[in-house]
Design an enzyme around this catalytic site. Sequence first.
Site, short mmCIF file in Angstrom:
data_model
loop_
_atom_site.label_atom_id
_atom_site.label_comp_id
_atom_site.label_asym_id
_atom_site.label_seq_id
_atom_site.Cartn_x
_atom_site.Cartn_y
_atom_site.Cartn_z
N LYS A 190 -15.10 -2.62 20.63
CA LYS A 190 -14.69 -2.89 22.02
C LYS A 190 -13.90 -1.72 22.59
O LYS A 190 -14.16 -1.24 23.70
CB LYS A 190 -13.83 -4.16 22.08
CG LYS A 190 -13.06 -4.33 23.39
CD LYS A 190 -12.23 -5.59 23.40
CE LYS A 190 -10.91 -5.48 22.73
NZ LYS A 190 -9.85 -4.86 23.55
N ARG B 127 3.80 -3.16 29.04
CA ARG B 127 2.68 -2.21 29.06
C ARG B 127 2.56 -1.44 30.38
O ARG B 127 1.56 -1.57 31.10
CB ARG B 127 1.37 -2.91 28.71
CG ARG B 127 1.43 -3.62 27.37
CD ARG B 127 0.14 -4.27 26.97
NE ARG B 127 -0.89 -3.30 26.61
CZ ARG B 127 -2.13 -3.65 26.23
NH1 ARG B 127 -2.46 -4.93 26.22
NH2 ARG B 127 -3.01 -2.75 25.89
C1 EPZ Z 1 -4.90 0.41 23.25
O1 EPZ Z 1 -4.10 -0.14 24.30
C2 EPZ Z 1 -5.81 -0.74 22.78
N1 EPZ Z 1 -6.62 -1.20 23.90
C3 EPZ Z 1 -4.95 -1.88 22.26
O2 EPZ Z 1 -5.81 -2.88 21.71
C4 EPZ Z 1 -4.07 -1.37 21.13
O3 EPZ Z 1 -3.19 -2.39 20.72
C5 EPZ Z 1 -3.23 -0.16 21.61
O4 EPZ Z 1 -4.09 0.86 22.16
C6 EPZ Z 1 -2.42 0.47 20.49
O5 EPZ Z 1 -3.23 0.84 19.44
C7 EPZ Z 1 -7.74 -0.47 24.24
O6 EPZ Z 1 -8.08 0.56 23.67
C8 EPZ Z 1 -8.54 -0.99 25.38
P1 EPZ Z 1 -1.05 2.33 24.35
P2 EPZ Z 1 -3.24 0.82 25.26
O7 EPZ Z 1 -1.09 2.98 25.69
O8 EPZ Z 1 -3.91 2.13 25.37
C9 EPZ Z 1 3.45 2.28 25.97
C10 EPZ Z 1 -6.67 -5.04 21.35
O9 EPZ Z 1 -6.16 -5.99 20.73
N2 EPZ Z 1 2.95 2.91 27.20
O10 EPZ Z 1 -1.46 3.14 23.18
O11 EPZ Z 1 -2.95 0.06 26.48
C11 EPZ Z 1 2.92 0.84 25.79
O12 EPZ Z 1 3.67 -0.08 26.51
C12 EPZ Z 1 -5.80 -4.19 22.30
O13 EPZ Z 1 -7.86 -4.70 21.26
C13 EPZ Z 1 3.85 3.28 28.18
O14 EPZ Z 1 5.06 3.10 28.04
O15 EPZ Z 1 -1.91 0.99 24.40
C14 EPZ Z 1 3.03 0.67 24.28
O16 EPZ Z 1 4.33 0.28 23.94
C15 EPZ Z 1 -4.45 -4.79 22.51
N3 EPZ Z 1 3.37 3.87 29.32
C16 EPZ Z 1 2.73 2.07 23.75
O17 EPZ Z 1 2.90 2.97 24.85
C17 EPZ Z 1 2.02 4.11 29.52
O18 EPZ Z 1 1.63 4.64 30.57
C18 EPZ Z 1 1.31 2.26 23.21
O19 EPZ Z 1 0.41 1.71 24.13
C19 EPZ Z 1 1.12 3.73 28.51
C20 EPZ Z 1 1.60 3.13 27.35
#
Ligand code: EPZ
Length: 417
Positions: free
Chosen positions: A22, A121
Amino acid sequence: MQKLVIQGGIPLRGEVRISGAKNAALPMMCASLLTSDVLQLSNMPDLHDIATMRKLLEQMGVKAVVQGDEMTLHGAQVDRLEAPYDMVKTMRAAVLVLGPLVARFGEARVSMPGGCAIGSRPVDIHIKGLQAMGAQVFIEHGYIHAQAKRLKGARILFDIVSVTSTENLMMAAALAEGVTVLENAAREPEVVDLAHCLIAMGAKIEGAGSHTIVITGVDRLHGTTHRIMPDRIESGTFLVAAAATGGSIVLRDTRADILDAVLEKLTEAGACIRSDSENIHLDMMDRPRSVNVRTAPYPAFPTDMQAQFMALNAIAEGSAMVVETIFENRFMHVQELHRLGARIDVEGNTALIHGIDHLEGATVMATDLRASACLIIAGLVAQGETVIDRIYHLDRGYEHIEIKLSQLGANILRINK
Ligand code: EPZ
């Protein structure tokens, strides 16, 4: 409202085929916005989120055709540069249209995703990255408005490792003028799979899979065909289910090389694991041993496997600590596991799990995608009947999971009630 009904206590046995990922398919669908040619994707999983992303792209003017596990996307007639709230609110990954739209059309209007069950997020890193590439970005009435005559290459240092920010900015940089360097970039296999697809479209990308990705922008990208990588989280989920039930299974059409941290923890728990290029065998002879896990960006232990290991530890021998470092609210499944009799104490981002002999079936509620997987595993090991409510979360990320589990001998039914 659909529910799952599980009669627990049956060890999983047999083999199951793993679907496409996905979290690789979603950004690659958005890559179709980067070209006026045809992008053909195969090994596409049949999931709610994929259907939502397809609808989102179609309302922008992308022509999409699905045949079996193949999806053809044609972005020649894109005429609407907007991702509306109604679509974005159901799927945060919709923010991945932002980079491609600004890069190819110089403009985008994308609804802010808002919070979600597992954390606030924010998308500030996506926005800061586009601004560093020269885009004018402002937020108005809950929408991100971004504009740029043509994006310019820039050096972008991420203060937090972010998967979709890395993907969004890598896609944007592919059509920018000059060189972009993404520092402290995400190294997830899904980022690498997207980079492979973009390179096949004519993009100049080096270092995907490392913390430093260098993209030399080009004037135009062309079409290609790409097979989506296997879903490592679906793979991990089935392996934990087999380990928890004391089973013996074979996963087909998967990859062990992108699951190191998960396989190491399963071995530590007592599982016997063998693998070759496309298959993983797991045998669990004895009761699992408790294992400590600490989530962190790839290649460390994935946060998307944390809940499943909590279910394993709930019936394991000994006590274990689970530390969640990525999302601030990803222990919602703990309350539901308590309903099945689990002994878990939570303090901040740390859960202490005291393994017990057995769980007892009860009615529980799924709160997010991976929490649903945790409750299924708990239901498979519990004595008696477990009923899982709100399984729409599950369908967002697992393809026909109850059919695949039945194939492995589980007594699991989807009912309308
Ligand atoms: C991706 O989400 C995945 N989703 C998530 O999978 C996964 O849990 C996550 O990466 C971590 O591995 C997809 O790929 C569609 P991040 P993403 O940006 O990219 C903070 C599942 O179950 N952050 O890596 O949204 C954020 O809040 C899903 O399939 C900011 O602060 O996650 C988090 O604490 C759930 N500002 C951390 O970074 C931003 O602009 C990592 O989030 C972006 C993120």
